[in-house]
Design a protein around this motif. Structure first.
Motif, PDB file in Angstrom:
ATOM      1  N   ILE A 164       7.868  -8.999  -8.930  1.00 50.21           N
ATOM      2  CA  ILE A 164       6.586  -9.361  -8.313  1.00 50.21           C
ATOM      3  C   ILE A 164       5.997  -8.140  -7.602  1.00 50.21           C
ATOM      4  CG2 ILE A 164       5.516 -10.790  -6.520  1.00 50.21           C
ATOM      5  CD1 ILE A 164       7.685 -12.935  -7.154  1.00 50.21           C
ATOM      6  N   GLN A 165       6.852  -7.410  -6.895  1.00 48.38           N
ATOM      7  CA  GLN A 165       6.384  -6.235  -6.158  1.00 48.38           C
ATOM      8  C   GLN A 165       5.917  -5.139  -7.123  1.00 48.38           C
ATOM      9  OE1 GLN A 165       5.604  -6.105  -3.169  1.00 48.38           O
ATOM     10  NE2 GLN A 165       6.382  -4.348  -2.016  1.00 48.38           N
ATOM     11  N   ALA A 166       6.611  -4.966  -8.239  1.00 51.74           N
ATOM     12  CA  ALA A 166       6.188  -3.975  -9.241  1.00 51.74           C
ATOM     13  C   ALA A 166       4.791  -4.334  -9.754  1.00 51.74           C
ATOM     14  CB  ALA A 166       7.186  -3.916 -10.397  1.00 51.74           C
ATOM     15  N   HIS A 167       4.581  -5.630  -9.985  1.00 48.16           N
ATOM     16  CA  HIS A 167       3.249  -6.108 -10.390  1.00 48.16           C
ATOM     17  C   HIS A 167       2.205  -5.742  -9.331  1.00 48.16           C
ATOM     18  CE1 HIS A 167       0.017  -8.989 -11.302  1.00 48.16           C
ATOM     19  NE2 HIS A 167       0.064  -9.267 -10.013  1.00 48.16           N
ATOM     20  N   ARG A 168       2.529  -6.038  -8.078  1.00 39.90           N
ATOM     21  CA  ARG A 168       1.540  -5.827  -7.004  1.00 39.90           C
ATOM     22  C   ARG A 168       1.174  -4.362  -6.845  1.00 39.90           C
ATOM     23  NH1 ARG A 168       4.116 -10.145  -2.623  1.00 39.90           N
ATOM     24  NH2 ARG A 168       3.314 -11.996  -3.704  1.00 39.90           N
ATOM     25  N   ILE A 169       2.181  -3.498  -6.862  1.00 45.12           N
ATOM     26  CA  ILE A 169       1.853  -2.078  -6.627  1.00 45.12           C
ATOM     27  C   ILE A 169       1.129  -1.480  -7.837  1.00 45.12           C
ATOM     28  CG2 ILE A 169       3.815  -1.860  -5.024  1.00 45.12           C
ATOM     29  CD1 ILE A 169       5.023   0.160  -7.106  1.00 45.12           C
ATOM     30  N   THR A 170       1.433  -1.984  -9.025  1.00 43.02           N
ATOM     31  CA  THR A 170       0.748  -1.464 -10.218  1.00 43.02           C
ATOM     32  C   THR A 170      -0.726  -1.846 -10.196  1.00 43.02           C
ATOM     33  OG1 THR A 170       2.792  -1.694 -11.466  1.00 43.02           O
ATOM     34  CG2 THR A 170       0.781  -1.377 -12.735  1.00 43.02           C
ATOM     35  N   MET A 171      -0.995  -3.108  -9.867  1.00 38.96           N
ATOM     36  CA  MET A 171      -2.384  -3.546  -9.843  1.00 38.96           C
ATOM     37  C   MET A 171      -3.154  -2.811  -8.738  1.00 38.96           C
ATOM     38  SD  MET A 171      -2.182  -5.319 -12.469  1.00 38.96           S
ATOM     39  CE  MET A 171      -3.917  -5.807 -12.615  1.00 38.96           C
ATOM     40  N   ARG A 172      -2.467  -2.569  -7.602  1.00 38.53           N
ATOM     41  CA  ARG A 172      -3.133  -1.851  -6.522  1.00 38.53           C
ATOM     42  C   ARG A 172      -3.401  -0.398  -6.909  1.00 38.53           C
ATOM     43  NH1 ARG A 172      -3.080  -3.017  -1.060  1.00 38.53           N
ATOM     44  NH2 ARG A 172      -3.033  -5.131  -1.864  1.00 38.53           N
ATOM     45  N   ASP A 225       0.817  -1.221   0.000  1.00 36.45           N
ATOM     46  CA  ASP A 225       0.000   0.000   0.000  1.00 36.45           C
ATOM     47  C   ASP A 225       0.848   1.267   0.000  1.00 36.45           C
ATOM     48  OD1 ASP A 225      -2.476  -1.149  -0.198  1.00 36.45           O
ATOM     49  OD2 ASP A 225      -2.717  -1.393   1.968  1.00 36.45           O
ATOM     50  N   ASP A 226       1.991   1.226   0.680  1.00 34.01           N
ATOM     51  CA  ASP A 226       2.857   2.416   0.727  1.00 34.01           C
ATOM     52  C   ASP A 226       3.405   2.740  -0.657  1.00 34.01           C
ATOM     53  OD1 ASP A 226       2.379   2.114   3.376  1.00 34.01           O
ATOM     54  OD2 ASP A 226       4.483   1.930   4.007  1.00 34.01           O
ATOM     55  N   ALA A 227       3.966   1.725  -1.312  1.00 31.04           N
ATOM     56  CA  ALA A 227       4.558   1.962  -2.630  1.00 31.04           C
ATOM     57  C   ALA A 227       3.459   2.238  -3.666  1.00 31.04           C
ATOM     58  CB  ALA A 227       5.409   0.770  -3.056  1.00 31.04           C
ATOM     59  N   ALA A 228       2.302   1.564  -3.504  1.00 35.66           N
ATOM     60  CA  ALA A 228       1.191   1.771  -4.448  1.00 35.66           C
ATOM     61  C   ALA A 228       0.669   3.203  -4.356  1.00 35.66           C
ATOM     62  CB  ALA A 228       0.071   0.775  -4.184  1.00 35.66           C
ATOM     63  N   ALA A 229       0.710   3.785  -3.163  1.00 37.62           N
ATOM     64  CA  ALA A 229       0.235   5.167  -3.007  1.00 37.62           C
ATOM     65  C   ALA A 229       1.137   6.118  -3.789  1.00 37.62           C
ATOM     66  CB  ALA A 229       0.196   5.547  -1.529  1.00 37.62           C
ATOM     67  N   ARG A 230       2.440   5.845  -3.780  1.00 44.02           N
ATOM     68  CA  ARG A 230       3.359   6.702  -4.545  1.00 44.02           C
ATOM     69  C   ARG A 230       3.121   6.540  -6.043  1.00 44.02           C
ATOM     70  NH1 ARG A 230       9.324   5.758  -3.033  1.00 44.02           N
ATOM     71  NH2 ARG A 230       9.535   7.578  -4.389  1.00 44.02           N
ATOM     72  N   LEU A 231       2.869   5.313  -6.466  1.00 43.67           N
ATOM     73  CA  LEU A 231       2.598   5.076  -7.887  1.00 43.67           C
ATOM     74  C   LEU A 231       1.254   5.692  -8.281  1.00 43.67           C
ATOM     75  CD1 LEU A 231       3.576   3.793 -10.517  1.00 43.67           C
ATOM     76  CD2 LEU A 231       2.474   1.658  -9.792  1.00 43.67           C
ATOM     77  N   ALA A 232       0.275   5.585  -7.385  1.00 42.02           N
ATOM     78  CA  ALA A 232      -1.049   6.166  -7.664  1.00 42.02           C
ATOM     79  C   ALA A 232      -0.927   7.673  -7.885  1.00 42.02           C
ATOM     80  CB  ALA A 232      -2.016   5.858  -6.523  1.00 42.02           C
ATOM     81  N   ALA A 233      -0.027   8.325  -7.146  1.00 41.28           N
ATOM     82  CA  ALA A 233       0.182   9.766  -7.332  1.00 41.28           C
ATOM     83  C   ALA A 233       0.724  10.040  -8.744  1.00 41.28           C
ATOM     84  CB  ALA A 233       1.134  10.298  -6.273  1.00 41.28           C
ATOM     85  N   LEU A 234       1.549   9.134  -9.259  1.00 41.04           N
ATOM     86  CA  LEU A 234       2.044   9.296 -10.635  1.00 41.04           C
ATOM     87  C   LEU A 234       0.924   9.030 -11.653  1.00 41.04           C
ATOM     88  CD1 LEU A 234       5.576   7.629 -10.327  1.00 41.04           C
ATOM     89  CD2 LEU A 234       5.035  10.076 -10.434  1.00 41.04           C
TER      90      LEU A 234
END
Ligand SMILES: [Zn+2]
Length: 278
Positions: free
Chosen positions: A146-154, A113-122
């Motif tokens: 795997i983590q890049a996949h997870r944060i992108t989907m989130r 969720d932390d990394a996904a929030a940063r990606l969501a801002a982008l």
């Protein structure tokens, strides 16, 4: 239509991943006037160092590796015509099972969720119509993929912004020819099998009939090759460089994807990531 350009965003784990799996589409869509955004999640600090020094070997100096790989990434983006490069700059987690997996702040140990929030801002900033990342096993089991996949989907789920989301893949029908090419260039030492999170051996790629999207970017093979050349410090890229442009175009010039989010209803199989969007 929109008052902003059509936008493609590729979310990758390390400097150089943009070249091998999406170099063709980044170059091709950029040439078509589509805005291309590359998000690189880690600093690549577990890669090879200057002079080919491997992580864990004496002389593998983290800061020097990160700096080298940053310079290489910028050169690759130039070659591919990437409009915007965004760095999340997490420490590289290394291959599955390495102690770096759990190092403080590593990408793998960062809550999704932390990394996904940063990606969501982008996503909010660039409003990408099309987003590309890896499948749930990161293609070959690397924790950062795997983590890049997870944060992108989130991030896609959180924002609902991308109109289409794709996972990179390789058709199984190509594997035989790929092995032939390795033999032709005298590369006999195939790496150890790829191991997933649960310790199972992974079967690379997908049966052809499960691939939804085949983008012919062979006209951009030269740029793809040059972007790989920009990452020549990493030993696995030397393999691609030894193939030469023609073999690279033959085996990796048509880039393949699985469409997993779609709001366009474009008919499948499709030959364009932007089918239904223009
Ligand atoms: Zn990678």
């Amino acid at each position: 239509m929109a008052d902003r350009p059509l936008t493609l965003m590729a979310v990758h784990a390390h400097p150089d991943d943009e070249a091998s799996s999406t170099g063709g589409v980044l170059a091709m869509y950029s040439a078509q006037g589509i805005r291309t955004v590359l998000v690189t999640c880690t600093d690549g600090g577990c890669g090879d160092g200057p002079g080919g020094v491997k992580p864990g070997e004496p002389g593998h100096e983290h800061d020097a590796v990160v700096e080298l790989r940053r310079t290489e990434l910028e050169a690759s983006c130039q070659v591919l015509g990437v409009s915007h490069l965004e760095l999340l700059d997490y420490p590289d987690s290394g291959m599955m099972g390495w102690p770096t997996n759990d190092a403080p702040g590593s990408f793998w140990s960062t809550p999704v969720d932390d990394a996904a929030a940063r990606l969501a801002a982008l996503f909010e900033r660039y409003q990408p119509d099309v987003v590309i990342t890896y499948d749930e096993v990161g293609f070959y089991g690397h924790p950062d993929h795997i983590q890049a996949h997870r944060i992108t989907m989130r991030a896609a789920e959180l924002t609902g912004i991308p109109k289409k989301v794709y996972w990179t893949t390789m058709p199984r029908s190509r594997i035989g020819r790929f092995e032939e090419i390795l033999e032709e260039i005298g590369f006999t030492e195939w790496e150890e099998p790829d191991i997933g999170e649960d310790g199972e051996e992974l079967e690379l790629g997908l049966p052809d009939e499960q691939i939804t999207t085949w983008v012919d970017a062979r006209d951009f093979a030269e740029q793809k090759f040059k972007s790989l050349e920009a990452h020549a410090s990493q030993s696995e890229n030397i393999l691609f460089l030894q193939m030469g442009v023609e073999r690279l175009a033959e085996i990796m010039g048509v880039e393949t994807f699985v469409r997993v989010v779609d709001t366009t209803d474009a008919a499948l199989p499709e030959a364009d990531l932007f089918a239904g969007l223009r």
